[in-house]
Design an enzyme around this catalytic site. Structure first.
Site, short mmCIF file in Angstrom:
data_model
loop_
_atom_site.label_atom_id
_atom_site.label_comp_id
_atom_site.label_asym_id
_atom_site.label_seq_id
_atom_site.Cartn_x
_atom_site.Cartn_y
_atom_site.Cartn_z
N HIS A 318 -14.58 39.73 -38.49
CA HIS A 318 -13.42 40.46 -38.97
C HIS A 318 -13.36 41.80 -38.25
O HIS A 318 -14.40 42.38 -37.94
CB HIS A 318 -13.53 40.70 -40.48
CG HIS A 318 -12.25 41.09 -41.11
ND1 HIS A 318 -11.83 42.41 -41.12
CD2 HIS A 318 -11.29 40.36 -41.71
CE1 HIS A 318 -10.64 42.44 -41.72
NE2 HIS A 318 -10.30 41.23 -42.08
N ASP A 376 -10.89 33.51 -45.09
CA ASP A 376 -10.34 32.21 -44.72
C ASP A 376 -11.37 31.10 -44.76
O ASP A 376 -11.02 29.92 -44.77
CB ASP A 376 -9.75 32.28 -43.31
CG ASP A 376 -8.56 33.19 -43.27
OD1 ASP A 376 -7.74 33.09 -44.18
OD2 ASP A 376 -8.47 34.02 -42.36
N1 ACO Z 1 -17.36 33.34 -33.39
C1 ACO Z 1 -18.13 33.68 -32.33
N2 ACO Z 1 -18.16 34.93 -31.79
C2 ACO Z 1 -17.38 35.85 -32.36
C3 ACO Z 1 -16.55 35.57 -33.47
C4 ACO Z 1 -16.56 34.26 -33.98
N3 ACO Z 1 -15.80 33.91 -35.03
N4 ACO Z 1 -15.88 36.68 -33.82
C5 ACO Z 1 -16.25 37.64 -32.97
N5 ACO Z 1 -17.17 37.15 -32.09
C6 ACO Z 1 -17.85 37.91 -31.05
C7 ACO Z 1 -16.91 38.18 -29.88
O1 ACO Z 1 -17.00 37.16 -28.91
C8 ACO Z 1 -17.42 39.51 -29.37
O2 ACO Z 1 -18.55 39.25 -28.59
P1 ACO Z 1 -18.92 40.23 -27.34
O3 ACO Z 1 -19.24 41.55 -27.96
O4 ACO Z 1 -20.08 39.56 -26.71
O5 ACO Z 1 -17.69 40.28 -26.48
C9 ACO Z 1 -17.89 40.22 -30.64
O6 ACO Z 1 -18.19 39.19 -31.59
C10 ACO Z 1 -16.84 41.14 -31.26
O7 ACO Z 1 -15.65 40.40 -31.45
P2 ACO Z 1 -14.20 40.94 -31.08
O8 ACO Z 1 -13.29 39.79 -30.85
O9 ACO Z 1 -14.29 41.96 -30.00
O10 ACO Z 1 -13.85 41.69 -32.40
P3 ACO Z 1 -12.44 41.82 -33.05
O11 ACO Z 1 -12.56 42.86 -34.11
O12 ACO Z 1 -11.39 42.02 -32.02
O13 ACO Z 1 -12.22 40.35 -33.68
C11 ACO Z 1 -11.54 38.61 -35.05
C12 ACO Z 1 -11.97 40.08 -34.98
C13 ACO Z 1 -10.29 38.39 -34.20
C14 ACO Z 1 -11.17 38.29 -36.50
C15 ACO Z 1 -12.68 37.69 -34.57
O14 ACO Z 1 -13.84 37.89 -35.34
C16 ACO Z 1 -12.30 36.20 -34.58
O15 ACO Z 1 -11.64 35.74 -33.65
N6 ACO Z 1 -12.69 35.44 -35.67
C17 ACO Z 1 -12.30 34.06 -35.77
C18 ACO Z 1 -10.88 33.97 -36.31
C19 ACO Z 1 -10.79 34.32 -37.78
O16 ACO Z 1 -11.53 33.84 -38.60
N7 ACO Z 1 -9.78 35.17 -38.09
C20 ACO Z 1 -9.50 35.57 -39.45
C21 ACO Z 1 -9.67 37.04 -39.65
S1 ACO Z 1 -9.48 37.43 -41.34
C22 ACO Z 1 -7.82 37.49 -41.62
O17 ACO Z 1 -6.97 37.70 -40.80
C23 ACO Z 1 -7.43 37.24 -43.00
#
Ligand code: ACO
Length: 441
Positions: A318, A376
């Site tokens: 998140h 979710d």
């Molecule tokens: N699985 C694997 N790796 C992940 C995940 C995941 N679900 N989420 C983040 N990471 C990793 C990224 O690859 C990144 O790695 P790096 O530092 O090596 O590049 C690091 O963790 C940080 O992630 P970011 O994408 O930079 O963080 P951001 O805050 O932009 O992302 C997000 C948040 C978009 C929600 C992300 O965690 C994700 O895509 N999750 C899966 C989708 C999801 O469940 N979304 C629902 C969010 S809750 C809502 O809207 C109600």
């Protein structure tokens, strides 16, 4: 430009000094305290004083407004609405009460609640002419596509409530949106399966009414299961507002132009649709189904960790929570309650979810990046158990979040400090050059 170590303290006179080493000049910027949480640096005069903008893709460190509705401490895993913890609200309150509070000062008393519920109930029908919109869509259209279109079209049907400067009209619009969203959402589903639309019923609660419009048919009675209705209400409550997330910021940005609230909320629905935001609950179920059996979990965890692979574990991570999402905790409990009440002893997707969660929480990659289950992760399993079609998951989120969108929109319109939203950029394109005549290119 470096931040001075001497961020001052002392009430409203606090400021942060930034030194621009290219000019040797220092500039003071006021620190604004909230009622809780980190103070923010007011950089409204940054460009005027320094000639520089800030650069913050994804707005990870940028506060765009002041708000009294919702507070999140992502490190501690805390979510509060107007000072009430989300767990407390889930236990002792309900969605209608939270809706009332987000539009007013505090939770309603008995009489206020009764009046509010009556108003919402009595606004739940939609204009008959709006039904013809549905015929224009292909039967297989994703219900979120229908939602974007139909909600945007509401402004054409209720022109009497789109004067954004009139507080009475703002309130009526808020009521109309909250009341009509379940009807519009359920109709999108009925259309997709070729069944007749079911009209709202005034003797049912908000959650019961939605379930009835979704699953009843004119040919038979459809008694709504009270456990399912309670879980539905809880899902609505947990998704009601979440401060300045992508869809809410979209609603505020659209609304900041003076666009009417129906159009602004339609923009929010579009932003919610993506799998990184509201579309994640649908993506979780698709992912669990794709994993198929618990023995394949390690393969998917490895895929999620592989920097060369774009796959992510949906329902994990998140932008704000770097701890367990408090909403996921509440839903984990509800999930077991619902499965027990429905007599589902063995739900293969839940087994995979539980084992996946266990494995990810122990994994160094997820620990180090602070990736915990988000709301979710469990909502999808509950929705699946109660027979909600997967394509409706994000619609449900949109129904629930409508109160957050409209309350935030209303707060923005009523805030004298708010202006047209207009971010700046770092330009990296070509610099000035002359157009070469077409015959010479
Ligand atoms: N699985 C694997 N790796 C992940 C995940 C995941 N679900 N989420 C983040 N990471 C990793 C990224 O690859 C990144 O790695 P790096 O530092 O090596 O590049 C690091 O963790 C940080 O992630 P970011 O994408 O930079 O963080 P951001 O805050 O932009 O992302 C997000 C948040 C978009 C929600 C992300 O965690 C994700 O895509 N999750 C899966 C989708 C999801 O469940 N979304 C629902 C969010 S809750 C809502 O809207 C109600």
């Amino acid at each position: 430009m470096a931040k001075s170590p001497a961020a001052n303290s002392g009430g409203s006179n606090e400021y942060v000094t930034l030194t621009d080493h290219s000019t040797g000049k220092s500039h003071d910027f006021p620190l604004m305290p909230g009622s809780t949480g980190p103070k923010v640096i007011n950089i409204g005069k940054l460009y005027g004083q320094t000639g520089h903008f800030t650069y913050d893709p994804g707005f990870t460190c940028t506060g765009a407004c002041e708000s009294k509705l919702t507070y999140i401490d992502g490190e501690a895993g805390i979510l509060m609405h107007k000072g009430y913890m989300i767990e407390d609200l889930a236990e002792h309150s309900d969605y209608m009460e939270l809706c009332y509070m987000l539009l007013n000062d505090d939770l309603p008393n008995k009489a206020e609640k009764a009046e509010f519920v009556k108003i919402i109930t009595e606004h739940s029908m939609i204009h008959e002419q709006l039904k013809t919109f549905y015929d224009g869509f292909r039967r297989g259209a994703h219900p979120m596509a229908i939602m974007c279109g139909v909600v945007g079209a509401l402004s054409a049907f209720y022109p009497d409530s789109i004067d954004i400067l009139d507080p009475v009209q703002r309130k009526i619009t808020a009521h109309r949106l909250v009341a009509k969203m379940p009807t519009i959402g359920a109709m999108a589903y009925k259309y997709s399966i070729g069944q007749p639309f079911i009209y709202p019923r005034n003797d049912l609660t908000y959650a019961e009414n939605f379930l009835h419009m979704m699953f009843a048919v004119p040919a038979a009675e459809y008694p709504v299961n009270p456990v399912v209705a309670k879980a539905m209400d809880r899902i609505f409550l947990l998704h009601a507002d979440h401060e300045q997330n992508a869809s809410t910021s979209t609603v505020r940005l659209a609304g900041s132009t003076g666009a009417n609230p129906f159009a602004s909320v339609a923009a929010g629905i579009a932003a919610l649709w993506g799998p990184a935001h509201g579309g994640a609950n649908e993506a979780v179920i698709n992912m669990l189904a794709e994993i198929g059996t618990p023995d394949r979990i390690p393969e998917y965890v490895d895929k999620a960790k592989d920097p060369e692979d774009e796959f992510r574990l949906f329902g994990f991570g998140h932008r704000v929570y770097k701890n367990y999402d408090p909403r996921a905790k509440v839903l984990q409990e509800s999930c077991h309650e619902v499965l027990n009440a429905l007599g589902i002893e063995h739900e293969p997707l839940l087994d995979i979810a539980v084992q996946l969660e266990e494995m990810a929480l122990k994994d160094e990659y997820f620990i180090e990046k602070k990736l915990f289950p988000n709301v979710d992760f469990y909502s999808g399993i509950i929705l699946k158990a109660i027979g909600m079609p997967t394509t409706m998951f994000t619609v449900l989120f949109a129904i629930a979040r409508t109160i957050g969108w409209i309350a935030q929109w209303k707060e923005m319109i009523e805030d004298p400090t708010q202006k047209l939203g207009r971010p700046r950029q770092l330009y990296t394109g070509a610099t000035e050059r002359s157009v070469v005549a077409l015959h010479k290119r």
